[in-house]
Design an enzyme around this catalytic site. Structure first.
Site, PDB file in Angstrom:
ATOM      1  N   LYS A  57       3.823  10.869   5.950  1.00  0.00           N
ATOM      2  CA  LYS A  57       3.050   9.958   5.088  1.00  0.00           C
ATOM      3  C   LYS A  57       2.997   8.591   5.761  1.00  0.00           C
ATOM      4  O   LYS A  57       4.002   8.118   6.291  1.00  0.00           O
ATOM      5  CB  LYS A  57       3.742   9.801   3.734  1.00  0.00           C
ATOM      6  N   PHE A  97       0.856  -1.189   0.000  1.00  0.00           N
ATOM      7  CA  PHE A  97       0.000   0.000   0.000  1.00  0.00           C
ATOM      8  C   PHE A  97       0.892   1.240   0.000  1.00  0.00           C
ATOM      9  O   PHE A  97       0.871   2.081   0.894  1.00  0.00           O
ATOM     10  CB  PHE A  97      -0.998   0.018   1.167  1.00  0.00           C
ATOM     11  N   GLU A 102       4.288   7.940  -0.828  1.00  0.00           N
ATOM     12  CA  GLU A 102       5.531   8.611  -1.236  1.00  0.00           C
ATOM     13  C   GLU A 102       6.720   8.282  -0.349  1.00  0.00           C
ATOM     14  O   GLU A 102       7.856   8.353  -0.786  1.00  0.00           O
ATOM     15  CB  GLU A 102       5.315  10.123  -1.266  1.00  0.00           C
ATOM     16  N   VAL A 104       9.052  11.314   4.719  1.00  0.00           N
ATOM     17  CA  VAL A 104       8.403  12.173   3.716  1.00  0.00           C
ATOM     18  C   VAL A 104       7.087  12.660   4.314  1.00  0.00           C
ATOM     19  O   VAL A 104       6.360  11.892   4.943  1.00  0.00           O
ATOM     20  CB  VAL A 104       8.139  11.396   2.404  1.00  0.00           C
ATOM     21  N   GLN A 112      12.296   0.968  14.830  1.00  0.00           N
ATOM     22  CA  GLN A 112      12.545  -0.178  13.943  1.00  0.00           C
ATOM     23  C   GLN A 112      13.959  -0.093  13.362  1.00  0.00           C
ATOM     24  O   GLN A 112      14.691  -1.092  13.312  1.00  0.00           O
ATOM     25  CB  GLN A 112      11.510  -0.184  12.819  1.00  0.00           C
ATOM     26  N   HIS A 128       7.477   5.303   0.878  1.00  0.00           N
ATOM     27  CA  HIS A 128       8.099   4.094   0.304  1.00  0.00           C
ATOM     28  C   HIS A 128       8.814   4.437  -0.998  1.00  0.00           C
ATOM     29  O   HIS A 128       9.893   3.912  -1.289  1.00  0.00           O
ATOM     30  CB  HIS A 128       7.034   3.046  -0.026  1.00  0.00           C
TER      31      HIS A 128
HETATM   32  O1  PAF Z   1       8.373  -1.055   8.069  1.00  0.00           O
HETATM   33  C1  PAF Z   1       7.695  -1.984   7.566  1.00  0.00           C
HETATM   34  O2  PAF Z   1       6.897  -1.771   6.665  1.00  0.00           O
HETATM   35  C2  PAF Z   1       7.853  -3.396   8.112  1.00  0.00           C
HETATM   36  O3  PAF Z   1       8.013  -3.398   9.478  1.00  0.00           O
HETATM   37  C3  PAF Z   1       8.975  -4.175   7.402  1.00  0.00           C
HETATM   38  C4  PAF Z   1      10.338  -3.562   7.664  1.00  0.00           C
HETATM   39  C5  PAF Z   1       8.712  -4.225   5.922  1.00  0.00           C
HETATM   40  C6  PAF Z   1       9.010  -5.611   7.940  1.00  0.00           C
HETATM   41  O4  PAF Z   1       7.805  -6.273   7.735  1.00  0.00           O
END
Ligand code: PAF
EC number: 6.3.2.1
Length: 285
Positions: free
Chosen positions: A184, A32, A35, A176, A153, A37
């Site tokens: 976002k 899903f 911007e 972003v 993370q 990503h």
């Molecule tokens: O940040 C995310 O979208 C998730 O935690 C990841 C790093 C893709 C792991 O599932």
């Protein structure tokens, strides 16, 4: 652009890219795409010969009362966006493909998870490091790209790479934002119109705290409280946490100094949003 759904096909693809001597950049996502990503993908495109994006909603990182089933999924839309950002290959396995057998090995993160989201989401980061480890192995990535909106993370994955000697370089990419400052996020679609108007105050509340630190306040509690008061007054959301910690260690501070993170999570009716600012203050102050 290739869309690969099985581990076997991915291994063959990676083997060929490696045979050709190509440097591989990995952009792990749960799909899903927005911007944020795409900025990871564009950065990976600039810095690698081959860009693999994984799209996998990882059940291991969702708690029993979290939104695994409802998490938005749209591979067709994602594929178009990924192609526009220069991705060469999407790896989009099913849950059964990724976890074909009941797990024999369980990964447990023992540091950097007792604060912020980790405290509220027990087991979440165990699930993240499990899937990320598998993705590192499967893609043999030279570099992997993660957004700094999920700063905890990033800190945990940095620990994973160091602890288990993964031969991958991590790249943290700046958050972003919408024009009004809201970070976002795939979850922004769950905000009501009124909540959407108030949500940019999440970032402004954090800025209010950082400003207090920059003005010379040395008591971490006061910095945190400046942000908390702002968020209570303006965000229109329930506060989950507001914390000032060292970064990337995520330890409580006795004094406002060094590299720090001021982070918050707030809850609207159907969306929990997080944001943070990573900063240092001038020691002269
Ligand atoms: O940040 C995310 O979208 C998730 O935690 C990841 C790093 C893709 C792991 O599932």
């Amino acid at each position: 652009m290739n869309i690969i759904k099985t581990v076997q096909q991915l291994k063959a693809y990676v083997q060929e890219e490696k045979r050709l001597g190509r440097q591989i950049g990995l952009v792990p996502t749960m799909g899903f795409l927005h911007e944020g990503h795409l900025s990871l993908a564009k950065r990976a495109r600039e810095e690698n010969e081959t860009v693999i994006m994984s799209i996998f909603v990882n059940p291991l990182q969702f708690g029993p009362n979290e939104d695994f089933e409802q998490y938005p999924r749209d591979l067709e839309r994602d594929a178009k966006l990924a192609a526009s950002a220069g991705v060469d290959c999407i790896f989009a396995p099913s849950v059964e493909e990724m976890y074909p057998e009941p797990p024999m090995i369980k990964m447990t993160v023992t540091d950097r998870t007792d604060k912020l989201c980790g405290e509220k989401r027990p087991g979440h980061f165990d699930g993240v490091v499990t899937v990320v480890s598998k993705l590192f192995h499967l893609t043999e990535a030279d570099q992997a790209y993660f957004g700094l909106k999920d700063a905890q993370q990033f800190a945990v994955i940095e620990g994973l790479v160091k602890s288990l000697n993964f031969p991958v370089k991590l790249v943290g990419v700046e958050t972003v934002r919408e024009e009004d400052g809201l970070a976002k996020s795939s979850r922004n679609i769950y905000l009501t119109v009124e909540e959407r108007q108030k949500a940019p105050h999440l970032q402004r509340g954090l800025q209010a705290g950082v400003q207090v630190a920059e003005q010379g306040e040395k008591d971490p509690y006061r910095v945190q409280e400046a942000a908390r008061e702002y968020l209570l007054a303006y965000s229109g959301a329930d506060l989950d946490y507001v914390e000032l910690l060292s970064y990337p260690e995520l330890k409580e501070l006795e004094r406002v100094e060094g590299r720090m993170i001021l982070a918050a999570a707030v809850k609207y009716s159907k969306a929990r949003l997080i944001d943070n600012i990573i900063f240092s203050v001038n020691e002269g102050k």
